[in-house]
Design a protein around this motif. Sequence first.
Motif, PDB file in Angstrom:
ATOM      1  N   UNK A  31       8.296   3.989   9.836  1.00 48.32           N
ATOM      2  CA  UNK A  31       7.792   3.556   8.642  1.00 48.32           C
ATOM      3  C   UNK A  31       6.281   3.025   8.822  1.00 48.32           C
ATOM      4  N   UNK A  32       6.037   2.769  10.134  1.00 48.17           N
ATOM      5  CA  UNK A  32       4.347   2.609  10.328  1.00 48.17           C
ATOM      6  C   UNK A  32       3.847   3.778  10.107  1.00 48.17           C
ATOM      7  N   UNK A  33       4.137   5.138  10.542  1.00 46.60           N
ATOM      8  CA  UNK A  33       3.389   6.246  10.252  1.00 46.60           C
ATOM      9  C   UNK A  33       3.339   6.438   8.675  1.00 46.60           C
ATOM     10  N   UNK A  34       4.409   6.317   7.994  1.00 48.86           N
ATOM     11  CA  UNK A  34       3.996   6.383   6.586  1.00 48.86           C
ATOM     12  C   UNK A  34       3.234   5.460   5.885  1.00 48.86           C
ATOM     13  N   UNK A  35       3.452   4.035   6.449  1.00 52.08           N
ATOM     14  CA  UNK A  35       2.280   3.243   5.826  1.00 52.08           C
ATOM     15  C   UNK A  35       0.800   3.750   6.148  1.00 52.08           C
ATOM     16  N   UNK A  36       0.697   4.267   7.470  1.00 56.38           N
ATOM     17  CA  UNK A  36      -0.717   4.752   7.652  1.00 56.38           C
ATOM     18  C   UNK A  36      -1.184   5.961   6.984  1.00 56.38           C
ATOM     19  N   UNK A  37      -0.175   6.768   6.671  1.00 55.46           N
ATOM     20  CA  UNK A  37      -0.496   7.928   5.810  1.00 55.46           C
ATOM     21  C   UNK A  37      -0.865   7.378   4.535  1.00 55.46           C
ATOM     22  N   UNK A  38      -0.087   6.710   3.677  1.00 51.64           N
ATOM     23  CA  UNK A  38      -0.376   6.417   2.541  1.00 51.64           C
ATOM     24  C   UNK A  38      -1.614   5.303   2.286  1.00 51.64           C
ATOM     25  N   UNK A  39      -2.033   4.770   3.097  1.00 53.95           N
ATOM     26  CA  UNK A  39      -3.069   3.853   3.138  1.00 53.95           C
ATOM     27  C   UNK A  39      -4.187   4.590   3.499  1.00 53.95           C
ATOM     28  N   UNK A  40      -4.055   5.531   4.139  1.00 54.63           N
ATOM     29  CA  UNK A  40      -5.677   6.235   4.507  1.00 54.63           C
ATOM     30  C   UNK A  40      -6.376   6.720   3.219  1.00 54.63           C
ATOM     31  N   UNK A  41      -7.685   6.457   3.608  1.00 54.93           N
ATOM     32  CA  UNK A  41      -8.471   6.681   2.325  1.00 54.93           C
ATOM     33  C   UNK A  41      -9.004   7.915   2.304  1.00 54.93           C
ATOM     34  N   UNK A  42      -9.958   8.149   1.390  1.00 58.04           N
ATOM     35  CA  UNK A  42     -10.511   7.422   0.265  1.00 58.04           C
ATOM     36  C   UNK A  42      -9.598   7.014  -0.826  1.00 58.04           C
ATOM     37  N   UNK A  43      -9.762   6.030  -1.644  1.00 57.36           N
ATOM     38  CA  UNK A  43      -8.858   5.796  -2.878  1.00 57.36           C
ATOM     39  C   UNK A  43     -10.054   5.381  -3.912  1.00 57.36           C
ATOM     40  N   UNK A  44      -9.715   5.754  -5.160  1.00 55.25           N
ATOM     41  CA  UNK A  44     -10.534   5.564  -6.399  1.00 55.25           C
ATOM     42  C   UNK A  44     -10.469   3.952  -6.642  1.00 55.25           C
ATOM     43  N   UNK A  45     -10.920   3.593  -7.727  1.00 56.77           N
ATOM     44  CA  UNK A  45     -11.218   2.226  -8.150  1.00 56.77           C
ATOM     45  C   UNK A  45      -9.926   1.641  -8.645  1.00 56.77           C
ATOM     46  N   UNK A  46      -8.744   2.512  -8.878  1.00 54.17           N
ATOM     47  CA  UNK A  46      -7.371   2.288  -9.374  1.00 54.17           C
ATOM     48  C   UNK A  46      -6.419   2.062  -7.872  1.00 54.17           C
TER      49      UNK A  46
ATOM     50  N   UNK B  88       0.777  -1.149   0.016  1.00 54.34           N
ATOM     51  CA  UNK B  88       0.189   0.062   0.061  1.00 54.34           C
ATOM     52  C   UNK B  88       0.807   1.201   0.225  1.00 54.34           C
ATOM     53  N   UNK B  89       2.057   1.161   0.096  1.00 53.23           N
ATOM     54  CA  UNK B  89       3.026   2.269  -0.030  1.00 53.23           C
ATOM     55  C   UNK B  89       3.710   2.506  -1.298  1.00 53.23           C
ATOM     56  N   UNK B  90       3.614   3.563  -2.100  1.00 57.63           N
ATOM     57  CA  UNK B  90       4.283   3.985  -3.221  1.00 57.63           C
ATOM     58  C   UNK B  90       5.873   3.919  -3.080  1.00 57.63           C
ATOM     59  N   UNK B  91       6.406   3.302  -3.845  1.00 60.07           N
ATOM     60  CA  UNK B  91       8.020   3.160  -4.001  1.00 60.07           C
ATOM     61  C   UNK B  91       8.545   4.681  -4.393  1.00 60.07           C
ATOM     62  N   UNK B  92       7.854   5.486  -5.135  1.00 55.56           N
ATOM     63  CA  UNK B  92       8.210   6.762  -5.703  1.00 55.56           C
ATOM     64  C   UNK B  92       7.119   7.896  -5.346  1.00 55.56           C
TER      65      UNK B  92
END
Length: 134
Positions: free
Chosen positions: A79-94, A15-19
């Motif tokens: 790293x946990x904070x970063x993961x929670x940040x990137x995974x927090x919704x909402x997200x589109x169908x992609x 769930x975390x982008x590498x770039x």
Amino acid sequence: GNLVFGGDVGEVIHGCPTVYIANLMLPDYPPPNPLWGKKEKGGPDGPGQHIVVVARMTEETRAELERCGGDADKMSPEVGLMARHFRAGPHDQNGMDLPPHPAPVRHCTKMVCMVAGGQESLPMVVRAAIGQGN
């Protein structure tokens, strides 16, 4: 992409982008005064600066994400904070990020940057801010 990011553009690990790209918008005008200032239709607007940071995930961060199987509670705090940040919704169908961001972790993002070289060519005010660390 390949020259700078080694083909990582578009890759996601647990769930975390590498770039990732951060666009910092810095207004160059005074904030509105809600009591005595004039009310501006559509909100305040004016000149400002943009600082765009393009960052690539480190190998250490990748290893931490993989070691913990994506479980943010088992990761190191940063790293946990970063993961929670990137995974927090909402997200589109992609799976792409959609505003607005109701998750509390998105309301107080702090970015810690490091200048690895060339700081002597930066303006004195910027060097002083970097030296303060916060």
